[in-house]
Design an enzyme around this catalytic site. Structure first.
Site, PDB file in Angstrom:
ATOM      1  N   TYR A   1       0.236  -1.236   0.703  1.00  0.00           N
ATOM      2  CA  TYR A   1       0.096  -0.302   0.041  1.00  0.00           C
ATOM      3  C   TYR A   1       0.640   1.198  -0.236  1.00  0.00           C
ATOM      4  CZ  TYR A   1      -5.313  -0.069   0.007  1.00  0.00           C
ATOM      5  OH  TYR A   1      -6.326  -0.379   0.101  1.00  0.00           O
TER       6      TYR A   1
ATOM      7  N   GLU B   1      -0.264   4.826  -0.369  1.00  0.00           N
ATOM      8  CA  GLU B   1      -1.156   5.979  -0.682  1.00  0.00           C
ATOM      9  C   GLU B   1      -0.363   7.133  -0.215  1.00  0.00           C
ATOM     10  OE1 GLU B   1      -4.893   4.728   1.666  1.00  0.00           O
ATOM     11  OE2 GLU B   1      -5.781   3.973   0.385  1.00  0.00           O
TER      12      GLU B   1
ATOM     13  N   ASP C   1      -5.620  14.357 -25.015  1.00  0.00           N
ATOM     14  CA  ASP C   1      -5.716  13.806 -24.870  1.00  0.00           C
ATOM     15  C   ASP C   1      -4.984  12.102 -25.459  1.00  0.00           C
ATOM     16  OD1 ASP C   1      -6.037  10.245 -24.109  1.00  0.00           O
ATOM     17  OD2 ASP C   1      -7.701  10.844 -24.248  1.00  0.00           O
TER      18      ASP C   1
ATOM     19  N   THR D   1      -2.859   6.528 -22.140  1.00  0.00           N
ATOM     20  CA  THR D   1      -2.555   6.053 -21.466  1.00  0.00           C
ATOM     21  C   THR D   1      -0.994   5.383 -21.835  1.00  0.00           C
ATOM     22  OG1 THR D   1      -3.339   4.997 -23.821  1.00  0.00           O
ATOM     23  CG2 THR D   1      -5.456   4.990 -22.300  1.00  0.00           C
TER      24      THR D   1
ATOM     25  N   LYS E   1      -0.591   1.594 -25.550  1.00  0.00           N
ATOM     26  CA  LYS E   1      -1.124   1.477 -26.767  1.00  0.00           C
ATOM     27  C   LYS E   1       0.642   2.123 -27.400  1.00  0.00           C
ATOM     28  CE  LYS E   1      -5.942   2.463 -25.812  1.00  0.00           C
ATOM     29  NZ  LYS E   1      -7.257   3.913 -25.293  1.00  0.00           N
TER      30      LYS E   1
ATOM     31  N   ARG F   1      -0.973  -1.880 -19.042  1.00  0.00           N
ATOM     32  CA  ARG F   1      -1.831  -1.361 -18.747  1.00  0.00           C
ATOM     33  C   ARG F   1      -2.625   0.160 -17.880  1.00  0.00           C
ATOM     34  NH1 ARG F   1      -6.640  -2.028 -22.040  1.00  0.00           N
ATOM     35  NH2 ARG F   1      -4.874  -3.496 -23.391  1.00  0.00           N
TER      36      ARG F   1
HETATM   37  C1  LIG Z   1      -7.926   4.390 -25.184  1.00  0.00           C
HETATM   38  C2  LIG Z   1      -7.879   4.992 -24.965  1.00  0.00           C
HETATM   39  C3  LIG Z   1      -8.784   5.918 -23.454  1.00  0.00           C
HETATM   40  C4  LIG Z   1      -8.861   5.098 -22.652  1.00  0.00           C
HETATM   41  O1  LIG Z   1      -7.888   4.166 -22.086  1.00  0.00           O
HETATM   42  P1  LIG Z   1      -8.426   2.932 -21.588  1.00  0.00           P
HETATM   43  O2  LIG Z   1      -7.069   2.706 -20.391  1.00  0.00           O
HETATM   44  O3  LIG Z   1      -9.386   2.276 -21.456  1.00  0.00           O
HETATM   45  O4  LIG Z   1      -9.439   3.399 -20.152  1.00  0.00           O
HETATM   46  C5  LIG Z   1      -8.870   7.849 -23.188  1.00  0.00           C
HETATM   47  N1  LIG Z   1      -8.824   8.135 -24.185  1.00  0.00           N
HETATM   48  C6  LIG Z   1      -8.784   7.598 -25.462  1.00  0.00           C
HETATM   49  C7  LIG Z   1      -8.661   9.079 -26.590  1.00  0.00           C
HETATM   50  C8  LIG Z   1      -8.042   6.550 -25.804  1.00  0.00           C
HETATM   51  O5  LIG Z   1      -7.589   6.170 -26.928  1.00  0.00           O
END
Ligand SMILES: *Cc1c(COP(=O)(O)O)cnc(C)c1O
Length: 422
Positions: free
Chosen positions: A54, A56, A201, A228, A231, A237
């Site tokens: 933990y 936090e 994002d 993220t 990707k 993840r």
């Molecule tokens: C994949 C994605 C997310 C979400 O990611 P998760 O890890 O699946 O919650 C948010 N914004 C964009 C643009 C994405 O492509």
């Protein structure tokens, strides 16, 4: 498979699911543009005993004792993330991309405030205010779109008009199904004009930015980037939030993640993020990021030669959105199934202002991050694109499809999924 000895002995049911997935990944081609293969080092970090702890709070400011090693690993992740993206501040605790976005909204907005984001059928993401998401119970979302779906150009004039009318507090760039580059300077100018935060994002393109194959939005004045890590960035993840230079914003982001929204950070995942960021800082990652783009271009050329319409007219990044219903009369869902049957995994996708429903849309979306990790170059990618078109054109010929399946299996055998990248 010997890394699963204990599970195999103890829990045959879970082992068989893991072994099945391992086999599926080895024997098929992964073209879902948001997926990738992580290194063995990333997986080892995720499987480490750091999951027991933990932690936090933040490094140096935790709520429990015994933080010598958790602090060390989180500081490594933070420092590497800052270096990769040229950010002054980084928060590596978001459990996912969705969580990173939720924290960003709560950090920068008051309930009832407005966000100007990309229309979802034009490439925007679920977490950018889709009506099914609960974030829309707190904040108001308005939209910009492409001016022309066949060039992909955003309608910046209309975007400015909507911004002046709706007075958003955030102008949000970023997408999950858009294949062109955004004009970052225009986003930032519009945000400045209406007094909004410019946020992007970068979940899909983080690896391209980190590898220098795509522009860094911070160079154009964006204040915050959410992402993220799993990707194109090829890590575990998870989520990531970067702040260009404002200490005030960075403090709000940290507070929103903890204690605002999350409890204890996933320290094993943070260790894996540190490992992945280390890999992305290696010069080999630059070559990887550049090859992702070259490979997407090679697939684009094949689709163009077969006169299959691509949204945005093609691609400038890692993904392609093809209008298979408009061009071949095959609905996206059926195309997804046909390609799955030959060992090619991708997803059906809505296209701009789709006339079909979200459950059976007109398009398919595919990309090159995973097959590039697998070692494919332009030649193999062009071949894969040819197999895709061939399979779609012979979708009712079982013998033909099984021939393609055999060829894909052979290709997978020649290109085993690698375990190390640096
Ligand atoms: C994949 C994605 C997310 C979400 O990611 P998760 O890890 O699946 O919650 C948010 N914004 C964009 C643009 C994405 O492509």
């Amino acid at each position: 498979m010997n890394q699963y000895d204990a599970i195999k002995k103890q829990d045959e049911e879970v082992f068989s699911a893991i072994a099945g997935e391992e086999e599926r990944e080895a024997q098929g081609l992964e073209l879902i543009p948001s997926e990738n293969y992580v290194s063995r080092a990333v997986r080892e970090a995720q499987a480490s005993i750091l999951t027991n702890k933990y932690a936090e709070g933040y490094p140096g400011k935790r709520y429990y004792g015994g933080q010598e090693f958790t602090d060390a690993v989180e500081v490594l992740a933070i420092e590497r993330a800052k270096k990769l993206f040229n950010a002054k501040y980084a928060n590596v605790q978001a459990h996912s991309g969705a969580n990173a976005n939720i924290a960003m909204y709560f950090a920068l907005l008051q309930p009832g405030d407005t966000v100007l984001g990309m229309d979802l059928s034009h490439g925007g993401h679920l977490t950018h205010g889709h009506p099914v998401t609960y974030i829309t119970k707190f904040f108001n979302f308005v939209r910009y779109k492409m001016k022309d779906a066949d060039t992909g150009e955003i309608d910046y004039d209309d975007m400015l008009r909507v911004a002046k009318e709706a007075k958003p507090k955030i102008v949000l760039a970023g997408f999950s199904a858009y294949s062109r580059e955004l004009d970052y300077a225009k986003f930032v100018a519009i945000a400045r004009e209406v007094g909004a935060y410019a946020v992007i994002d970068i979940a899909h393109i983080a690896g391209l930015i980190a590898g220098g194959a795509a522009k860094n939005p911070f160079d154009y004045g964006f204040a915050v980037m959410t992402s993220t890590t799993h990707k194109t960035l090829r890590g575990p993840r998870g989520g990531l939030i970067l702040v260009r230079d404002s200490e005030e914003i960075a403090k709000k982001i940290d507070k929103a993640i903890f204690p605002g929204l999350q409890g204890g950070p996933l320290m094993h995942i943070i260790a894996a993020k540190a490992v992945a960021f280390g890999e992305a800082l290696d010069p080999s990652f630059k070559t990887y990021a550049e090859q992702i783009l070259l490979n997407a271009k090679a697939m684009e050329a094949v689709f163009r030669a077969h006169n299959i319409r691509m949204l945005g007219g093609g691609t400038s990044n890692h993904l392609i959105l093809a209008d298979v219903f408009g061009s071949l009369g095959i609905p996206g869902k059926e195309a997804e199934g046909v390609l799955d049957s030959v060992g090619i995994t991708l997803n059906k996708n809505v296209i701009a202002d789709d006339t079909r429903g979200a459950l059976d849309p007109s398009g398919i979306r595919f990309g090159t991050p995973a097959i590039t990790t697998r070692g494919f170059k332009e030649g193999e990618c062009a071949q894969v694109a040819e197999y895709m078109v061939d399979a779609l054109l012979h979708k009712d010929d079982a013998a033909h499809l099984s021939g393609i399946r055999a060829t894909i299996t052979e290709l997978c055998t020649r290109f085993p999924i690698p375990e190390t990248f640096v």
